[in-house]
Design a protein around this motif. Structure first.
Motif, short mmCIF file in Angstrom:
data_model
loop_
_atom_site.label_atom_id
_atom_site.label_comp_id
_atom_site.label_asym_id
_atom_site.label_seq_id
_atom_site.Cartn_x
_atom_site.Cartn_y
_atom_site.Cartn_z
N LYS A 292 0.83 -1.20 0.00
CA LYS A 292 0.00 0.00 0.00
C LYS A 292 0.87 1.26 0.00
O LYS A 292 0.62 2.22 -0.75
CB LYS A 292 -0.93 0.00 1.21
CG LYS A 292 -1.86 1.21 1.29
CD LYS A 292 -2.78 1.12 2.49
CE LYS A 292 -3.71 2.32 2.57
NZ LYS A 292 -4.61 2.25 3.76
N GLN A 293 1.91 1.27 0.83
CA GLN A 293 2.79 2.44 0.90
C GLN A 293 3.54 2.66 -0.41
O GLN A 293 3.71 3.80 -0.86
CB GLN A 293 3.80 2.27 2.04
CG GLN A 293 3.17 2.29 3.43
CD GLN A 293 4.21 2.02 4.51
OE1 GLN A 293 5.04 2.89 4.82
NE2 GLN A 293 4.20 0.83 5.09
N GLU A 295 2.52 1.70 -3.42
CA GLU A 295 1.55 2.16 -4.41
C GLU A 295 1.24 3.64 -4.22
O GLU A 295 1.09 4.38 -5.21
CB GLU A 295 0.28 1.33 -4.31
CG GLU A 295 0.44 -0.09 -4.84
CD GLU A 295 -0.80 -0.95 -4.65
OE1 GLU A 295 -0.95 -1.91 -5.41
OE2 GLU A 295 -1.60 -0.64 -3.74
N GLN A 296 1.16 4.08 -2.98
CA GLN A 296 0.93 5.50 -2.71
C GLN A 296 2.12 6.34 -3.18
O GLN A 296 1.94 7.43 -3.74
CB GLN A 296 0.69 5.71 -1.21
CG GLN A 296 -0.64 5.15 -0.73
CD GLN A 296 -0.79 5.19 0.79
OE1 GLN A 296 0.21 5.30 1.53
NE2 GLN A 296 -2.02 5.09 1.27
N ALA A 299 2.02 6.57 -6.95
CA ALA A 299 0.97 7.51 -7.38
C ALA A 299 1.43 8.95 -7.19
O ALA A 299 1.18 9.81 -8.04
CB ALA A 299 -0.31 7.24 -6.58
N ALA A 300 2.11 9.23 -6.08
CA ALA A 300 2.59 10.59 -5.82
C ALA A 300 3.60 11.02 -6.88
O ALA A 300 3.63 12.19 -7.29
CB ALA A 300 3.21 10.68 -4.43
#
Length: 331
Positions: A292-293, A295-296, A299-300
């Motif tokens: 999750k981290q 992927e975040q 995305a950023a």
């Protein structure tokens, strides 16, 4: 999303440099089996804790022990060297291992000033020549020297295709050069966790297509530690926390400290604040949490490739960390 690896051949406390380099080759084979996209090795000089001083030699050893995974430098510190010699090295690697070689370039010293002085002894090269060195390297690798000051010079052997070229950086200056030259750009979030998304956006907006790239190619590199439980991941990451702390505060160390050494270390309040700040350079946790981290982060940065840097004292735990991350992205 593509996941890749940058390995710095860390020498854990109690380990020899020979073992660290063998571990890098073993990790590359492990990464290939797990489906990682590329495997890069770094350049550090006069270091007791990072064994990889010559990426070109390590790339050859790794590529000969693997079959499919892309292998490259993360990166060659070009200001130390002749662009022509670097071109020859990577032309040879690309000829030996066709369409598998990445030429990642940086302009950081990769060591302390004493090593830089030795590497550049009797040389008048200036770091401000870096963009011109990139131009030379592109000309040599693409056999484009008809109008060059060394007219007709070839970097031999001439491969069927030139290696992929990436510029590495932790600031906007390297991104600007990458955009100007049409090279790929990888942001070192594990070095500087501030301002990266804005740098990457500027790279894309200013990208100029060239012989080495028609479209922007972007990735972001970050420290990551993964384990079956949050508690175990935090314990494994504590040795990285301490290792970075000792480097940045100028304290001596004998290789990458163990979890036990990290637990016993007499941290000051300042030390703990420093460690908390540095956690912005890494992701730590269970497979689901790390995925999750990451992927975040992707995305950023607006990228579809994450390069993972993992420094864990115990090599088996390091292999397991990469395995858990790969499996999480397959689910």
């Amino acid at each position: 999303m593509k996941i890749s690896i940058l390995d710095q051949s860390p020498v854990s406390n109690g380990m020899t440099a020979h073992q660290a380099l063998q571990n890098t080759i073993t990790l590359a084979q492990h990464a290939e089996r797990l489906g990682y996209h590329r495997f890069w090795v770094s350049e550090h000089h006069n270091s007791d804790s990072l064994a990889g001083s010559s990426p070109e030699i390590l790339i050859s050893a790794i590529a000969s022990k693997t079959e499919r995974i892309r292998v490259g430098s993360g990166g060659v510190m070009l200001p130390h060297y002749s662009a022509y010699k670097v071109a020859e090295n990577f032309a040879l690697l690309q000829t030996m291992f066709p369409d598998r070689i990445d030429l990642g370039l940086g302009r950081a010293p990769g060591g302390m000033p004493l090593a830089t002085m030795a590497l550049q002894e009797n040389s008048s090269r200036d770091i401000r020549d870096y963009p011109n060195q990139i131009d030379d390297l592109i000309d040599y690798l693409h056999n484009n020297t008809d109008d060059h000051r060394f007219q007709g010079l070839k970097a031999t052997p001439v491969p069927e295709n030139a290696p992929e070229m990436w510029l590495l950086g932790s600031s906007g200056s390297s991104a600007a050069v990458a955009a100007e030259k049409g090279a790929g750009f990888s942001f070192a979030h594990f070095i500087n966790p501030v301002g990266g998304p804005q740098v990457m956006q500027s790279y894309r907006e200013n990208f100029k297509p060239s012989i080495i790239g028609q479209q922007p190619a972007a990735s972001v590199a970050i420290f990551a530690v993964c384990a079956e439980t949050e508690e175990k991941a935090e314990a494994l990451a504590s040795s990285l926390d301490l290792s970075i702390l000792l480097i940045e505060t100028g304290r001596s160390r004998d290789g990458i400290p163990s979890v036990e050494q990290a637990a016993a270390f007499p941290y000051t309040p300042y030390d703990r604040e420093h460690i908390a700040h540095n956690r912005g350079r890494m992701v730590v946790g269970t497979p689901d949490s790390v995925k999750k981290q990451l992927e975040q982060l992707a995305a950023a940065y607006g990228t579809d490739e994450i390069i993972i840097v993992s420094i864990i004292h115990d090599f088996e735990a390091k292999l397991q960390s990469y395995k858990l991350i790969a499996e999480a992205f397959k689910n």
